[in-house]
Design an enzyme around this catalytic site. Structure first.
Site, PDB file in Angstrom:
ATOM      1  N   GLN A 222       0.828  -1.209   0.000  1.00 49.61           N
ATOM      2  CA  GLN A 222       0.000   0.000   0.000  1.00 49.61           C
ATOM      3  C   GLN A 222       0.863   1.260   0.000  1.00 49.61           C
ATOM      4  O   GLN A 222       0.334   2.350  -0.105  1.00 49.61           O
ATOM      5  CB  GLN A 222      -0.899   0.006   1.245  1.00 49.61           C
ATOM      6  CG  GLN A 222      -1.852  -1.177   1.315  1.00 49.61           C
ATOM      7  CD  GLN A 222      -2.631  -1.226   2.604  1.00 49.61           C
ATOM      8  OE1 GLN A 222      -2.670  -2.267   3.236  1.00 49.61           O
ATOM      9  NE2 GLN A 222      -3.262  -0.143   3.021  1.00 49.61           N
ATOM     10  N   ARG A 372      -8.279  -0.914   8.316  1.00 48.17           N
ATOM     11  CA  ARG A 372      -9.335  -0.016   7.841  1.00 48.17           C
ATOM     12  C   ARG A 372      -9.674   0.999   8.935  1.00 48.17           C
ATOM     13  O   ARG A 372     -10.831   1.158   9.336  1.00 48.17           O
ATOM     14  CB  ARG A 372     -10.563  -0.821   7.420  1.00 48.17           C
ATOM     15  CG  ARG A 372     -11.330  -0.131   6.296  1.00 48.17           C
ATOM     16  CD  ARG A 372     -12.330  -0.978   5.593  1.00 48.17           C
ATOM     17  NE  ARG A 372     -12.946  -0.159   4.549  1.00 48.17           N
ATOM     18  CZ  ARG A 372     -13.796  -0.586   3.662  1.00 48.17           C
ATOM     19  NH1 ARG A 372     -14.162  -1.834   3.645  1.00 48.17           N
ATOM     20  NH2 ARG A 372     -14.314   0.220   2.744  1.00 48.17           N
ATOM     21  N   CYS A 373      -8.639   1.660   9.395  1.00 53.02           N
ATOM     22  CA  CYS A 373      -8.760   2.424  10.629  1.00 53.02           C
ATOM     23  C   CYS A 373      -7.592   3.384  10.728  1.00 53.02           C
ATOM     24  O   CYS A 373      -6.482   3.046  10.361  1.00 53.02           O
ATOM     25  CB  CYS A 373      -8.706   1.408  11.778  1.00 53.02           C
ATOM     26  SG  CYS A 373      -8.285   2.041  13.383  1.00 53.02           S
ATOM     27  N   GLU A 742     -12.766   4.287   5.710  1.00 54.21           N
ATOM     28  CA  GLU A 742     -12.789   3.432   6.902  1.00 54.21           C
ATOM     29  C   GLU A 742     -13.949   3.746   7.839  1.00 54.21           C
ATOM     30  O   GLU A 742     -14.168   2.998   8.801  1.00 54.21           O
ATOM     31  CB  GLU A 742     -11.483   3.600   7.664  1.00 54.21           C
ATOM     32  CG  GLU A 742     -11.348   5.001   8.258  1.00 54.21           C
ATOM     33  CD  GLU A 742      -9.970   5.301   8.806  1.00 54.21           C
ATOM     34  OE1 GLU A 742      -8.993   4.887   8.163  1.00 54.21           O
ATOM     35  OE2 GLU A 742      -9.886   5.935   9.860  1.00 54.21           O
TER      36      GLU A 742
END
Ligand code: CDP
Length: 788
Positions: A222, A372-373, A742
């Site tokens: 990523q 996702r945070c 997110e």
């Protein structure tokens, strides 16, 4: 490295024809496993069955006798090049391959290099390792007790398993507020380990080209630029300097934070390619991915909330123990070892707060990634939303009205929280009232009363979360010293078509669409004429990558700023073409015209052509711009979710009957993509609320290491999501946009947990830890004499 001594007799003949054909070479625009190069070798990894053990001997004899197996690589081999340890993103150290002992079950022990995938797998099965088991520490509380076995014996002066202590806020003021409070509530909350379980596992193809003096790595990352820098820092001393490294992150089948860290497999594949001079492919299987890659959460929290009799919240106090596994490999900004957990005052106007976090080592894989945070915001939201609900119930107030009473009011923005964040904008009551109207809140409360009289268990749960995304302003945010700006470079070609490259990397979020939309809106070039590229360090400008919903707040802003730089130059070229003063021109997307004479106009395409054929004397040719955007602040998206659950008294099963999600991410670039992000995010919030957990038995055996027992919900279990939005623009973002990727994962679990406790409150239940599984609920019901 143990090398085979028998002559090579070829592969096992199991290879998949299409992929093995040397003519079948694909690069960018495919998944890593699609990259197939001539003479490619395959790497597979021997993993430890023990959670803590000395390695007494590694015998490669049988493995090397297998046709196609070329080498068995051990920690001792890597140690010759000082590559057996690597730094983590939190400046801790992590083994690439062990030389003395393993620290968790499924840890890499050795690697097998072979001419075929199957040969490598057979080689792994044939490597014989002799272990001497050591005492295992699984519970972080026990890890910190005096006399606990010290795990990181590699750190010479380390006498315990404590990693760091971190605290934030005003302790004295908070303690005083608690002393003066009319009502206080206190709750232990455990947020268990979970795994991102992305569809695509991790992997890479590393290719050291001796002739070009260049290493190309196609990998599932990523953050390609940061990875390139880390590789250069770790392996510069063996000749892998940054200008000789190209990282290509092709299409990625989901990342969710799990593809930010550097995993040992990547490093071993690179080392193997450099040593053999051949391309080397390493692809994890599902169980390796679930058992060994970084985990999220694992926070043991004790939270206290204080209020006045009339229901005004006054103070929050939190103590947390963070289980990081055997090394701190979280991907937090350097300054914040507990990530952005101190946004835990949430949507409420709390005057005092204090938070303490301690990190502990245990015999588990490294944890603490931002699943996702935004670096622990999920843990923060879960805590404050559970505590708010607890307090409302304790006071006998309706949880919705209680929230509305305590929300930060629209006129208080920009709002400085007790823990130091400056919230940019918000209208929390607006979102909650919309959610209440959509779901029919008053009617549901009436229905609940009737059902309770009939002995049925129905609950309504709310989560009114505040997010914090867009890391981040360079004065506070860096990873390993790299400031967390992000970038966009735009080149407009003579024919008016454009290419835009970004430092971020989509993993399915649709950047190709939304970035092109931003540019189309700003420059007036049709989106179909704009090519968007990310993920190749040889072409894209430097950026910190995509995670923690930072792409829109940071790179999206860079796209707007770079576009505006182009328009500044375009205005001068238009003025030259129209023989007018630049300040006498009017701009509408795609066109400059002379004030008062709209027919005297030049389109962006005319201007692009002139930039290469007829630009003013003294001006440089071309129409290009780059922006490295350093955000002045984070963005604070928010939302209110309401969930209705029915609980089966016979089985303890929780059924989510309805779930309404109202999100606010400021100005929306693409409503369909935002809705998709919210749907996916809700499903990834629903999953840990009811199903997902990775735990360990007392000797460190992983429970939940395959999809048989790590329960990822399918479409069958997942409820229908009812979504909507409000729009409160960010005042500092060039487009007024905030991140959204997110939000739903962060906000959803508390709504479900609150609904379950709401259904069971009258039975004396005050809290249930997620995942709220049928056995957990069934036992609670049995203990209260309710089961059928
Ligand atoms: O960093 P990441 O892409 O995961 O998160 P994001 O910035 O929240 O964006 C997720 C997707 O939603 C991207 O395609 C964004 O451009 C899009 N989005 C949007 O259309 N409008 C917003 N206000 C925020 C995001």
């Amino acid at each position: 490295m143990a090398l085979r001594t028998t002559p090579e007799v070829g592969g096992m003949g199991h290879s998949i024809k299409r992929k093995e054909d040397p003519r079948f070479i694909r690069g960018k625009g495919t998944y890593v496993d699609d990259v197939v190069l001539p003479d490619m070798l395959y790497l597979d990894i021997v993993r430890s069955p023990f959670a803590h053990a000395k390695i007494k001997k590694i015998d490669s004899t049988k493995a090397l006798a297998i046709p196609g197996v070329l080498a068995v690589i051990t920690g001792q081999d890597l140690a010759k090049y000082n590559l057996h340890w690597m730094p983590t993103l939190m400046s801790d150290t992590q083994m690439v391959l062990p030389v003395e002992k393993v620290m968790y079950q499924a840890q890499e022990v050795a690697a097998v290099l072979a001419t075929t995938r199957y040969g490598a797998a057979d080689g792994v099965a044939a490597v014989e390792v002799e272990y001497e088991p050591l005492p295992v520490v699984v519970d972080p509380k026990k890890a910190l007790e005096p006399g606990a076995p010290v795990l990181r014996t590699d750190k010479k002066d380390k006498k315990d398993n404590h990693i760091w202590h971190w605290e934030w806020g005003n302790r004295a003021e908070t303690d005083r507020a608690f002393t003066e409070a009319d009502v206080t509530v206190k709750q232990d909350i455990y947020i268990p380990r979970i795994h991102v379980a992305s569809i695509e596992t991790c992997g890479c193809v590393a290719h050291w080209d001796k002739v070009q003096d260049k290493l190309t790595v196609w990998m599932t990352t990523q953050a390609p630029h940061a990875i390139r820098t880390v590789f250069a820092l770790v392996a510069g001393h063996v000749g892998l300097e940054e200008h000789k490294i190209r990282i290509i992150s092709p299409d990625i089948g989901g990342g969710f934070g799990g593809k930010v860290p550097v995993y040992p497999g990547y490093v071993i594949a690179v080392a193997a390619s450099v040593l053999t001079g051949k391309p080397v492919k390493w692809i994890e299987d599902r169980m390796e991915n679930l058992q060994a890659d970084s985990f999220a959460r694992d926070y043991h929290i004790t939270a206290e909330l204080a209020a006045k009799k009339d229901g005004t919240l006054t103070a929050l106090r939190i103590k947390t123990l963070a289980d990081h596994g055997y090394t701190d490999a979280a991907a937090n900004p350097s300054k914040f070892p507990a990530g952005l957990f101190h946004v835990c005052t949430g949507s409420y106007d709390l005057k005092a707060a204090h938070v303490e976090v301690d990190g502990a080592y245990t015999n588990k894989p490294p944890g603490g990634i931002a699943y996702r945070c935004s670096f622990r915001v999920t843990e923060a939201v879960h805590t404050i939303e559970r505590m708010t609900d607890l307090m409302a119930h304790q006071l006998g107030m309706d949880p919705a009205e209680f929230r509305i009473k305590n929300f930060i009011k629209p006129e208080q923005f920009p709002y400085k929280s007790a823990l130091g964040w400056e919230y940019d904008s918000g209208n929390y009551a607006g979102a909650l009232r919309k959610a209440m109207d959509t779901i029919g809140y008053a009617d549901l409360r009436r229905e609940q009363v009737e059902k309770r009289q009939r002995g049925e268990l129905m609950g309504i749960g709310i989560s009114s979360f505040t997010e914090i995304v867009g890391a981040g302003p360079s004065k506070h945010f860096d990873i390993l010293g790299l400031k967390m700006f992000d970038s966009c470079e735009i080149r407009i070609h003579p024919t008016g078509k454009a290419i835009a490259r970004f430092g971020t990397k989509s993993q399915g979020q649709g950047h190709e669409t939304t970035y092109a939309q931003i540019l189309a809106e700003e420059l007036g070039i049709p989106a179909k004429d704009i090519k968007v590229e990310e993920g190749d360090t040889d072409t894209a400008p430097y950026g910190l990558g995509t995670y923690a919903s930072r792409s829109t707040p940071v790179a999206g802003a860079a796209a707007a700023v770079a576009s505006r730089k182009i328009l500044d130059k375009a205005r001068k070229i238009a003025a030259h073409l129209l023989e007018a003063a630049p300040e006498d021109l009017v701009y509408e997307p795609g066109k400059f015209s002379v004030k008062g004479a709209p027919d005297r106009a030049k389109t962006i395409q005319d201007i692009a052509f002139a930039a290469y054929t007829n630009h003013p004397q003294g001006m440089e040719a071309g129409l290009e711009a780059v922006s490295y955007y350093d955000p002045p602040n984070l963005t604070y998206p928010f939302g209110s979710y309401i969930c209705v659950v029915d609980i089966d008294k016979g089985t303890g099963e929780v059924k989510v009957r309805r779930f309404v999600a109202i999100d606010d991410c400021g100005n929306i670039i693409n409503p369909m993509i935002v809705q998709g992000q919210v749907h996916g995010g809700l499903s990834m919030g629903f999953a840990p609320a009811l199903y997902e957990e990775i735990s360990y038995d007392e000797i460190g055996n992983v429970q939940g290491g395959s999809f048989i027992d790590y329960l990822v919900p399918t479409a069958v279990e997942t409820p229908k999501w009812e979504t909507g939005h409000t729009i409160t623009p960010s005042p500092h973002h060039p487009l007024g946009a905030k991140g959204v990727g997110e939000s739903a994962t962060v906000g959803a679990p508390a709504a479900i947990a609150n609904a379950v406790v709401d259904a069971l409150w009258h039975l004396g239940v005050r809290h249930v830890d997620i995942p709220i599984t049928p056995p957990k609920i069934w036992r609670l019901l049995r203990d209260n004499g309710v089961t059928e």
